[in-house]
Design a protein around this motif. Structure first.
Motif, PDB file in Angstrom:
ATOM      1  N   LEU A   1     -10.731  -0.163   9.362  1.00  0.00           N
ATOM      2  CA  LEU A   1      -9.710   0.663   8.723  1.00  0.00           C
ATOM      3  C   LEU A   1      -9.827   0.583   7.202  1.00  0.00           C
ATOM      4  O   LEU A   1     -10.281  -0.427   6.652  1.00  0.00           O
ATOM      5  CB  LEU A   1      -8.326   0.213   9.160  1.00  0.00           C
ATOM      6  CG  LEU A   1      -7.967   0.438  10.641  1.00  0.00           C
ATOM      7  CD1 LEU A   1      -6.628  -0.203  10.957  1.00  0.00           C
ATOM      8  CD2 LEU A   1      -7.950   1.923  10.962  1.00  0.00           C
ATOM      9  N   PRO A   2      -9.417   1.643   6.502  1.00  0.00           N
ATOM     10  CA  PRO A   2      -9.487   1.627   5.038  1.00  0.00           C
ATOM     11  C   PRO A   2      -8.795   0.424   4.396  1.00  0.00           C
ATOM     12  O   PRO A   2      -9.277  -0.093   3.394  1.00  0.00           O
ATOM     13  CB  PRO A   2      -8.813   2.934   4.642  1.00  0.00           C
ATOM     14  CG  PRO A   2      -9.072   3.857   5.791  1.00  0.00           C
ATOM     15  CD  PRO A   2      -9.003   2.967   7.004  1.00  0.00           C
ATOM     16  N   ALA A   3      -7.671  -0.004   4.970  1.00  0.00           N
ATOM     17  CA  ALA A   3      -6.977  -1.175   4.418  1.00  0.00           C
ATOM     18  C   ALA A   3      -7.864  -2.407   4.473  1.00  0.00           C
ATOM     19  O   ALA A   3      -7.843  -3.244   3.555  1.00  0.00           O
ATOM     20  CB  ALA A   3      -5.676  -1.418   5.170  1.00  0.00           C
ATOM     21  N   SER A   4      -8.650  -2.533   5.525  1.00  0.00           N
ATOM     22  CA  SER A   4      -9.560  -3.674   5.652  1.00  0.00           C
ATOM     23  C   SER A   4     -10.709  -3.569   4.659  1.00  0.00           C
ATOM     24  O   SER A   4     -11.174  -4.585   4.131  1.00  0.00           O
ATOM     25  CB  SER A   4     -10.108  -3.754   7.080  1.00  0.00           C
ATOM     26  OG  SER A   4      -9.067  -3.999   8.013  1.00  0.00           O
TER      27      SER A   4
ATOM     28  N   LYS B   1     -11.125   5.986  -4.428  1.00  0.00           N
ATOM     29  CA  LYS B   1     -10.283   6.584  -3.393  1.00  0.00           C
ATOM     30  C   LYS B   1     -11.060   7.357  -2.321  1.00  0.00           C
ATOM     31  O   LYS B   1     -10.646   7.353  -1.158  1.00  0.00           O
ATOM     32  CB  LYS B   1      -9.200   7.458  -4.027  1.00  0.00           C
ATOM     33  CG  LYS B   1      -8.130   6.673  -4.786  1.00  0.00           C
ATOM     34  CD  LYS B   1      -6.923   7.507  -5.133  1.00  0.00           C
ATOM     35  CE  LYS B   1      -7.233   8.568  -6.163  1.00  0.00           C
ATOM     36  NZ  LYS B   1      -7.593   7.995  -7.477  1.00  0.00           N
TER      37      LYS B   1
ATOM     38  N   VAL C   1     -11.680   5.347   0.883  1.00  0.00           N
ATOM     39  CA  VAL C   1     -10.593   4.818   1.717  1.00  0.00           C
ATOM     40  C   VAL C   1      -9.752   5.937   2.326  1.00  0.00           C
ATOM     41  O   VAL C   1      -8.593   5.721   2.707  1.00  0.00           O
ATOM     42  CB  VAL C   1      -9.693   3.846   0.922  1.00  0.00           C
ATOM     43  CG1 VAL C   1     -10.445   2.556   0.619  1.00  0.00           C
ATOM     44  CG2 VAL C   1      -9.193   4.484  -0.375  1.00  0.00           C
ATOM     45  N   ASP C   2     -10.310   7.139   2.421  1.00  0.00           N
ATOM     46  CA  ASP C   2      -9.601   8.266   3.037  1.00  0.00           C
ATOM     47  C   ASP C   2      -8.261   8.478   2.318  1.00  0.00           C
ATOM     48  O   ASP C   2      -8.232   8.568   1.113  1.00  0.00           O
ATOM     49  CB  ASP C   2      -9.440   8.012   4.538  1.00  0.00           C
ATOM     50  CG  ASP C   2     -10.782   7.721   5.215  1.00  0.00           C
ATOM     51  OD1 ASP C   2     -11.792   8.350   4.821  1.00  0.00           O
ATOM     52  OD2 ASP C   2     -10.832   6.853   6.112  1.00  0.00           O
ATOM     53  N   ASP C   3      -7.180   8.511   3.041  1.00  0.00           N
ATOM     54  CA  ASP C   3      -5.877   8.721   2.414  1.00  0.00           C
ATOM     55  C   ASP C   3      -5.086   7.425   2.243  1.00  0.00           C
ATOM     56  O   ASP C   3      -3.912   7.455   1.856  1.00  0.00           O
ATOM     57  CB  ASP C   3      -5.042   9.702   3.249  1.00  0.00           C
ATOM     58  CG  ASP C   3      -5.643  11.098   3.269  1.00  0.00           C
ATOM     59  OD1 ASP C   3      -6.220  11.500   2.233  1.00  0.00           O
ATOM     60  OD2 ASP C   3      -5.561  11.765   4.319  1.00  0.00           O
ATOM     61  N   HIS C   4      -5.719   6.311   2.527  1.00  0.00           N
ATOM     62  CA  HIS C   4      -5.008   5.027   2.414  1.00  0.00           C
ATOM     63  C   HIS C   4      -4.835   4.636   0.946  1.00  0.00           C
ATOM     64  O   HIS C   4      -5.693   4.901   0.108  1.00  0.00           O
ATOM     65  CB  HIS C   4      -5.792   3.936   3.148  1.00  0.00           C
ATOM     66  CG  HIS C   4      -5.186   2.575   2.981  1.00  0.00           C
ATOM     67  ND1 HIS C   4      -4.047   2.183   3.657  1.00  0.00           N
ATOM     68  CD2 HIS C   4      -5.550   1.515   2.207  1.00  0.00           C
ATOM     69  CE1 HIS C   4      -3.746   0.937   3.312  1.00  0.00           C
ATOM     70  NE2 HIS C   4      -4.631   0.520   2.439  1.00  0.00           N
ATOM     71  N   TYR C   5      -3.703   3.989   0.647  1.00  0.00           N
ATOM     72  CA  TYR C   5      -3.464   3.517  -0.714  1.00  0.00           C
ATOM     73  C   TYR C   5      -2.573   2.283  -0.665  1.00  0.00           C
ATOM     74  O   TYR C   5      -1.507   2.287  -0.035  1.00  0.00           O
ATOM     75  CB  TYR C   5      -2.799   4.601  -1.555  1.00  0.00           C
ATOM     76  CG  TYR C   5      -3.008   4.411  -3.037  1.00  0.00           C
ATOM     77  CD1 TYR C   5      -4.208   4.761  -3.651  1.00  0.00           C
ATOM     78  CD2 TYR C   5      -2.006   3.852  -3.833  1.00  0.00           C
ATOM     79  CE1 TYR C   5      -4.406   4.587  -5.004  1.00  0.00           C
ATOM     80  CE2 TYR C   5      -2.191   3.680  -5.188  1.00  0.00           C
ATOM     81  CZ  TYR C   5      -3.402   4.044  -5.771  1.00  0.00           C
ATOM     82  OH  TYR C   5      -3.600   3.856  -7.124  1.00  0.00           O
ATOM     83  N   ASP C   6      -3.015   1.213  -1.323  1.00  0.00           N
ATOM     84  CA  ASP C   6      -2.221   0.000  -1.434  1.00  0.00           C
ATOM     85  C   ASP C   6      -2.623  -0.722  -2.715  1.00  0.00           C
ATOM     86  O   ASP C   6      -3.403  -0.202  -3.516  1.00  0.00           O
ATOM     87  CB  ASP C   6      -2.383  -0.900  -0.191  1.00  0.00           C
ATOM     88  CG  ASP C   6      -3.825  -1.362   0.036  1.00  0.00           C
ATOM     89  OD1 ASP C   6      -4.658  -1.244  -0.890  1.00  0.00           O
ATOM     90  OD2 ASP C   6      -4.128  -1.845   1.148  1.00  0.00           O
TER      91      ASP C   6
ATOM     92  N   VAL D   1      -6.310  -1.220  -3.371  1.00  0.00           N
ATOM     93  CA  VAL D   1      -6.987  -0.022  -3.855  1.00  0.00           C
ATOM     94  C   VAL D   1      -6.667   0.181  -5.338  1.00  0.00           C
ATOM     95  O   VAL D   1      -7.571   0.313  -6.172  1.00  0.00           O
ATOM     96  CB  VAL D   1      -6.579   1.222  -3.042  1.00  0.00           C
ATOM     97  CG1 VAL D   1      -7.207   2.482  -3.644  1.00  0.00           C
ATOM     98  CG2 VAL D   1      -7.001   1.062  -1.584  1.00  0.00           C
TER      99      VAL D   1
END
Length: 236
Positions: free
Chosen positions: A80-83, A148, A151-156, A159
């Motif tokens: 997953l993008p978060a990972s 960005k 990571v697709d649409d993920h944001y934290d 990132v």
């Protein structure tokens, strides 16, 4: 003196072994990051070390070629993008808490120079912009500065704090204004627009830098092998 040493240790931040090549016995410390999903030996195999060999032989520069974990972080589409972002944050902690102290002790210098081409330019820029008190020179060649798309649409926070385009407008660390910064690209470089945009961000903040656009050149190793010796000659 041109000496090559291989270093390997277990990294508690990555929870795996980490590798690095070191060239030279004295001189100003320079980290070179490999290009996209490259390994620590890529700068040597691609001829970049040979291109700057004179600086090493003269004892002016000591080079530390670090490994990357791009295949486990930003380019790892199997997680997953978060990972992906978390894995890079672990890599960033490795650089700051393990690699940097080793280089400082090994070289006798508190501040270092960083360089990289293509995605290695991203790594060099991100480290320099995040830790300007520890970086005196940044030589970024054909880099991207916006993570960005990886990571697709993920944001934290992982990132944001590793995405120079996002955090640099609000970055007021005074050491940014005393860093020697070169943003290199080429007339036919796929990363030229990224480089020019990053230059405009620095211009807006009145951060001195050199936007170096090479004519009749492209996003490839011959360009970078011409750039880096020029850049190293500017270290005072």
């Amino acid at each position: 003196m041109f000496i090559e040493n291989y270093r390997k240790w277990y990294s508690p931040h990555l929870e795996r072994e980490f590798e690095m090549l070191v060239f030279g016995d004295q001189g100003y410390p320079l980290i070179i990051f490999p290009s996209t999903m490259g390994r620590y030996y890529e700068p040597k195999d691609r001829g970049l070390i040979d291109a700057v060999k004179w600086f090493v032989e003269q004892g002016l520069i000591k080079i530390y070629c670090v490994d990357s974990i791009d295949a486990l972080s930003w380019y790892n589409t199997h997680v997953l993008p978060a990972s992906r972002a978390y894995n890079h944050a672990c890599y960033d902690n490795l650089l700051y808490h393990e690699v940097l102290p080793f280089i400082q002790s090994d070289s006798g210098h508190e501040r270092i120079a960083v360089a990289g081409c293509s995605f290695g330019g991203y790594h060099a820029s991100n480290f320099a912009f995040k830790y300007p008190a520890r970086v005196s020179y940044l030589f970024s060649m054909s880099a991207v500065y916006d993570i960005k798309p990886r990571v697709d649409d993920h944001y934290d926070d992982n990132v944001y704090f590793n995405n120079p385009i996002d955090y640099m407008p609000d970055n007021e660390d005074p050491d940014l204004w005393r860093m020697g910064i070169i943003l290199g690209s080429a007339a036919n470089d796929v990363a030229r627009q990224h480089t020019e945009f990053m230059s405009r961000v620095l211009d807006f903040k009145n951060i001195s830098h050199w936007l170096d656009i090479r004519q009749d050149a492209s996003h490839d190793w011959p360009t970078w092998k011409n750039m880096l010796p020029h850049y190293l000659s500017l270290i005072k």
